[in-house]
Design a protein around this motif. Structure first.
Motif, short mmCIF file in Angstrom:
data_model
loop_
_atom_site.label_atom_id
_atom_site.label_comp_id
_atom_site.label_asym_id
_atom_site.label_seq_id
_atom_site.Cartn_x
_atom_site.Cartn_y
_atom_site.Cartn_z
N ALA A 163 27.73 -4.89 -15.02
CA ALA A 163 28.46 -6.12 -15.72
C ALA A 163 29.61 -6.45 -14.85
N ASP A 164 30.88 -7.64 -14.51
CA ASP A 164 32.09 -7.58 -13.89
C ASP A 164 32.39 -7.98 -15.15
N PRO A 165 32.75 -7.71 -15.84
CA PRO A 165 33.45 -8.20 -16.98
C PRO A 165 34.55 -9.41 -16.70
N GLU A 166 35.42 -9.36 -15.71
CA GLU A 166 36.45 -10.28 -15.32
C GLU A 166 35.80 -11.17 -14.72
N ALA A 167 34.54 -10.90 -14.33
CA ALA A 167 33.96 -11.91 -13.88
C ALA A 167 32.74 -12.82 -14.40
N GLU A 168 32.42 -12.13 -15.78
CA GLU A 168 31.88 -12.38 -17.03
C GLU A 168 33.38 -13.99 -17.73
N LYS A 169 34.18 -13.32 -17.77
CA LYS A 169 35.06 -13.33 -18.02
C LYS A 169 35.17 -15.20 -17.81
N LYS A 170 35.46 -14.84 -16.69
CA LYS A 170 36.17 -15.69 -15.47
C LYS A 170 34.88 -17.04 -15.98
N GLN A 171 33.29 -16.92 -15.75
CA GLN A 171 32.17 -17.90 -15.71
C GLN A 171 32.32 -18.58 -17.10
N ALA A 172 32.83 -17.60 -18.30
CA ALA A 172 33.42 -18.45 -19.36
C ALA A 172 34.23 -19.59 -19.79
#
Length: 355
Positions: free
Chosen positions: A57-66
């Motif tokens: 999991a890429d925390p930054e990518a997940e944060k951006k998606q959210a």
């Protein structure tokens, strides 16, 4: 020839012997069946590749998606609210707006009080009048009906809908906004669209308002020596958080006429607060704000405690946004925060020295 019995026996015995010496032919045995063909070698089962590990999991990518999902949700909600608000401006309300603008008032204060009563105001905005003291605040800053005013950060238009009718006949109102045609993945674009929809809902009310589109990273007003009053209501903490405090103050100084006023209303931190940290919670220390603005060439012209709130302890889980009107914690301790009310705010008037 006389053959005796003895001789006959001899001949028979020889014949028998001859027969015994030649055994009958033996039939050939059938050929043996062919040996079965050897079975082909059994290939060893191919080694199965190891199952690929699931991607980390890429925390930054997940944060951006959210963030993008939340932005899309907020944009949809804003558009729905703007549609509903635009539909509210029926013929009766349009006539009221025209009458409000056409009327003559003895002072800016009187014009503001008339605007406060107007039905053109967004539903719910009037509920904040008691905490925001708009008449007292703008009179302290020196607002006149003939003023040229720049509002830095119109937000959802709380002050814009009061200033526009006051200045429509004899003055001028300019407001800053982000580009409504900016990148769709930028929240600043949402803010720009919100301002655009605000102004579009009533050409009679907002038709003379000019919009200054600015870049948050490089704010430029493009105005020099034309404004009587520049106001920034609850904006200063955002300037500092974005590293643009000095840039906004410098632009205000440039835009004002000599003797013009920069009016600041800002959430007030505790006196010993570190502005770098307190700004994250929405607050700034008053002495620091004064020092920063005076270092840009302004002179402090006065302070007002009209927006002070001693109940504000300035130590909430979600910063100043814990308090009304945001109530960022939802229903948790809502009654407690409602009893505190809106934040403790400094109200400062800075003057650009005359040449």
């Amino acid at each position: 020839m006389h053959i005796t019995s003895r001789t006959l026996l001899f001949v028979l015995a020889g014949a028998l012997a001859a027969c015994a010496g030649s055994p009958p032919p033996v039939e050939s045995a059938p050929p043996p069946p062919p040996a079965p063909a050897p079975a082909p070698p059994v290939a060893a089962p191919a080694a199965q590749p190891e199952a690929a590990a699931p991607p980390k999991a890429d925390p930054e990518a997940e944060k951006k998606q959210a963030e993008l999902a939340k932005l899309a949700e907020d944009t949809k909600a804003m558009e729905a609210k703007a549609d509903k608000e635009a539909a509210r401006f029926d013929d009766a309300l349009k006539a009221e707006v025209k009458a409000l603008i056409a009327a003559n008032y003895p002072s800016a204060g009187a014009a503001l009080r008339a605007a406060l009563k107007g039905k053109h105001r967004t539903p719910g905005n009037a509920e904040r009048d008691a905490a925001r003291h708009p008449v007292e605040t703008l009179e302290f800053f020196g607002l006149k009906q003939t003023s040229t005013v720049i509002e830095l950060g119109a937000g959802e238009g709380w002050y814009t809908e009061l200033l526009a009718p006051v200045l429509a006949k004899k003055g001028k109102l300019l407001i800053t906004s982000f580009d409504p045609n900016g990148p769709e993945d930028s929240r600043n674009t949402l803010y720009g669209k919100r301002v655009k929809r605000l102004l579009e809902k009533s050409p009679d009310l907002f038709g003379k308002v000019d919009v200054i589109v600015i870049d948050r990273d490089s704010p430029k007003l493009g105005i020099e020596g034309k404004a009587d009053l520049v106001i920034a209501i609850r904006e200063a903490h955002n300037w500092h958080r974005n590293g643009k405090f000095d840039a906004y103050v410098a632009e205000a100084f440039k835009a004002l006429k000599p003797g013009g006023v920069l009016g600041i209303e800002a959430h007030r931190a505790k006196p010993d607060a570190n502005p770098d940290e307190s700004a994250k919670q929405g607050y700034l220390p008053e002495a620091w704000v004064i020092q920063k603005i005076e270092s840009a060439g302004f002179k402090l012209g006065g302070k007002s405690e009209v927006n002070a709130n001693p109940k504000d302890t300035k130590d909430y889980p979600e910063g100043v946004w814990t308090l009304p009107p945001n109530f960022r914690l939802g229903d948790k301790d809502r009654a407690r925060y409602a009893a505190i009310g809106e934040s403790d705010r400094m109200t400062l008037k800075f003057v650009k020295p005359a040449r």
